[in-house]
Design a protein around this motif. Sequence first.
Motif, mmCIF file in Angstrom:
data_model
loop_
_atom_site.group_PDB
_atom_site.id
_atom_site.type_symbol
_atom_site.label_atom_id
_atom_site.label_comp_id
_atom_site.label_asym_id
_atom_site.label_seq_id
_atom_site.Cartn_x
_atom_site.Cartn_y
_atom_site.Cartn_z
ATOM 1 N N ALA A 9 0.837 -1.202 0.000
ATOM 2 C CA ALA A 9 0.000 0.000 0.000
ATOM 3 C C ALA A 9 0.874 1.256 0.000
ATOM 4 O O ALA A 9 0.576 2.218 -0.715
ATOM 5 N N ALA A 10 1.945 1.245 0.773
ATOM 6 C CA ALA A 10 2.856 2.392 0.799
ATOM 7 C C ALA A 10 3.495 2.596 -0.567
ATOM 8 O O ALA A 10 3.588 3.727 -1.071
ATOM 9 N N LEU A 11 3.907 1.518 -1.186
ATOM 10 C CA LEU A 11 4.518 1.600 -2.511
ATOM 11 C C LEU A 11 3.513 2.112 -3.541
ATOM 12 O O LEU A 11 3.840 2.971 -4.368
ATOM 13 N N VAL A 12 2.289 1.615 -3.477
ATOM 14 C CA VAL A 12 1.249 2.084 -4.402
ATOM 15 C C VAL A 12 0.928 3.547 -4.141
ATOM 16 O O VAL A 12 0.734 4.322 -5.087
ATOM 17 N N HIS A 13 0.887 3.956 -2.884
ATOM 18 C CA HIS A 13 0.640 5.370 -2.575
ATOM 19 C C HIS A 13 1.686 6.239 -3.276
ATOM 20 O O HIS A 13 1.348 7.242 -3.921
ATOM 21 N N LEU A 14 2.947 5.858 -3.165
ATOM 22 C CA LEU A 14 4.020 6.635 -3.807
ATOM 23 C C LEU A 14 3.916 6.550 -5.329
ATOM 24 O O LEU A 14 4.158 7.547 -6.027
ATOM 25 N N ALA A 15 3.541 5.397 -5.849
ATOM 26 C CA ALA A 15 3.390 5.233 -7.293
ATOM 27 C C ALA A 15 2.276 6.125 -7.843
ATOM 28 O O ALA A 15 2.439 6.784 -8.869
ATOM 29 N N ALA A 60 3.861 10.930 4.401
ATOM 30 C CA ALA A 60 4.803 10.684 5.498
ATOM 31 C C ALA A 60 4.737 9.224 5.943
ATOM 32 O O ALA A 60 5.771 8.596 6.185
ATOM 33 N N GLU A 61 3.522 8.690 6.050
ATOM 34 C CA GLU A 61 3.378 7.287 6.450
ATOM 35 C C GLU A 61 3.974 6.363 5.398
ATOM 36 O O GLU A 61 4.689 5.408 5.725
ATOM 37 N N ALA A 62 3.683 6.643 4.124
ATOM 38 C CA ALA A 62 4.210 5.807 3.045
ATOM 39 C C ALA A 62 5.735 5.818 3.047
ATOM 40 O O ALA A 62 6.377 4.771 2.931
ATOM 41 N N LEU A 63 6.328 6.996 3.217
ATOM 42 C CA LEU A 63 7.795 7.079 3.260
ATOM 43 C C LEU A 63 8.359 6.349 4.467
ATOM 44 O O LEU A 63 9.409 5.700 4.381
ATOM 45 N N SER A 64 7.676 6.447 5.579
ATOM 46 C CA SER A 64 8.119 5.747 6.782
ATOM 47 C C SER A 64 8.149 4.238 6.549
ATOM 48 O O SER A 64 9.089 3.551 6.964
ATOM 49 N N VAL A 65 7.145 3.737 5.873
ATOM 50 C CA VAL A 65 7.066 2.298 5.604
ATOM 51 C C VAL A 65 8.170 1.863 4.648
ATOM 52 O O VAL A 65 8.876 0.875 4.912
ATOM 53 N N VAL A 66 8.367 2.584 3.544
ATOM 54 C CA VAL A 66 9.379 2.146 2.572
ATOM 55 C C VAL A 66 10.794 2.318 3.098
ATOM 56 O O VAL A 66 11.702 1.595 2.687
ATOM 57 N N THR A 67 10.991 3.235 4.022
ATOM 58 C CA THR A 67 12.310 3.413 4.625
ATOM 59 C C THR A 67 12.733 2.161 5.386
ATOM 60 O O THR A 67 13.922 1.861 5.475
ATOM 61 N N ALA A 68 11.766 1.424 5.889
ATOM 62 C CA ALA A 68 12.056 0.203 6.645
ATOM 63 C C ALA A 68 12.211 -1.032 5.753
ATOM 64 O O ALA A 68 12.477 -2.122 6.256
ATOM 65 N N PHE A 69 12.060 -0.877 4.441
ATOM 66 C CA PHE A 69 12.238 -2.000 3.517
ATOM 67 C C PHE A 69 13.653 -2.567 3.645
ATOM 68 O O PHE A 69 14.595 -1.854 3.976
ATOM 69 N N SER A 70 13.797 -3.830 3.283
ATOM 70 C CA SER A 70 15.125 -4.428 3.160
ATOM 71 C C SER A 70 15.818 -3.802 1.941
ATOM 72 O O SER A 70 15.167 -3.159 1.102
ATOM 73 N N ASP A 71 17.109 -3.999 1.819
ATOM 74 C CA ASP A 71 17.842 -3.460 0.669
ATOM 75 C C ASP A 71 17.285 -3.994 -0.644
ATOM 76 O O ASP A 71 17.163 -3.257 -1.620
ATOM 77 N N GLU A 72 16.937 -5.269 -0.664
ATOM 78 C CA GLU A 72 16.375 -5.876 -1.874
ATOM 79 C C GLU A 72 15.018 -5.245 -2.215
ATOM 80 O O GLU A 72 14.732 -4.952 -3.381
ATOM 81 N N PHE A 108 16.885 4.434 -0.718
ATOM 82 C CA PHE A 108 16.983 3.504 -1.846
ATOM 83 C C PHE A 108 18.383 3.591 -2.446
ATOM 84 O O PHE A 108 19.063 4.603 -2.298
ATOM 85 N N PRO A 109 18.808 2.546 -3.164
ATOM 86 C CA PRO A 109 20.130 2.599 -3.788
ATOM 87 C C PRO A 109 20.178 3.692 -4.853
ATOM 88 O O PRO A 109 19.176 3.959 -5.525
ATOM 89 N N GLN A 110 21.328 4.320 -4.964
ATOM 90 C CA GLN A 110 21.483 5.360 -5.977
ATOM 91 C C GLN A 110 21.645 4.698 -7.334
ATOM 92 O O GLN A 110 22.490 3.817 -7.510
ATOM 93 N N MET A 111 20.816 5.131 -8.270
ATOM 94 C CA MET A 111 20.900 4.638 -9.641
ATOM 95 C C MET A 111 20.233 5.632 -10.562
ATOM 96 O O MET A 111 19.490 6.504 -10.121
ATOM 97 N N LYS A 112 20.519 5.501 -11.815
ATOM 98 C CA LYS A 112 19.891 6.338 -12.828
ATOM 99 C C LYS A 112 18.717 5.555 -13.424
ATOM 100 O O LYS A 112 18.635 4.335 -13.294
ATOM 101 N N ILE A 113 17.821 6.265 -14.074
ATOM 102 C CA ILE A 113 16.618 5.644 -14.642
ATOM 103 C C ILE A 113 16.948 4.478 -15.574
ATOM 104 O O ILE A 113 16.360 3.399 -15.431
#
Length: 123
Positions: A9-15, A60-72, A108-113
């Motif tokens: 849900a957090a990922l979809v909110h950001l999407a 803010a809630e969505a960002l809080s959730v994705v910040t806790a994601f694993s690296d993968e 999130f890992p730094q990368m280009k599009i």
Amino acid sequence: MKYTVKELAALVHLAVTMSQIDGNTDNIEKHAITSGLTRLGVDAADASDIFSKAVGMNAAEALSVVTAFSDEQKKAAACYLAKIMASNGEMTDAEMKLWKLICRLGGFPQMKIPEALSLLSNH
């Protein structure tokens, strides 16, 4: 890789936020959001619940959730958001700035599009 309903849900909110940042969410972007969920293993029955929870979240809630994601999970999320941004063939400055902000704030890992899109297509 597994995500909880709240994580999705957090990922979809950001999407959805990313797709709306330029003032227009077209059908291609909507399809990219839903097909991306399918790639993450979400079936149609669960998708509506995820979208309902996403609408009920704030940024803010969505960002809080994705910040806790694993690296993968973070890498996959960055790629998913890049795919949505690139899906309609137009990447606006506002979309790019939002993607970079989400990636930075979410750790999130730094990368280009192009790298993000390449990683997504290889998985």
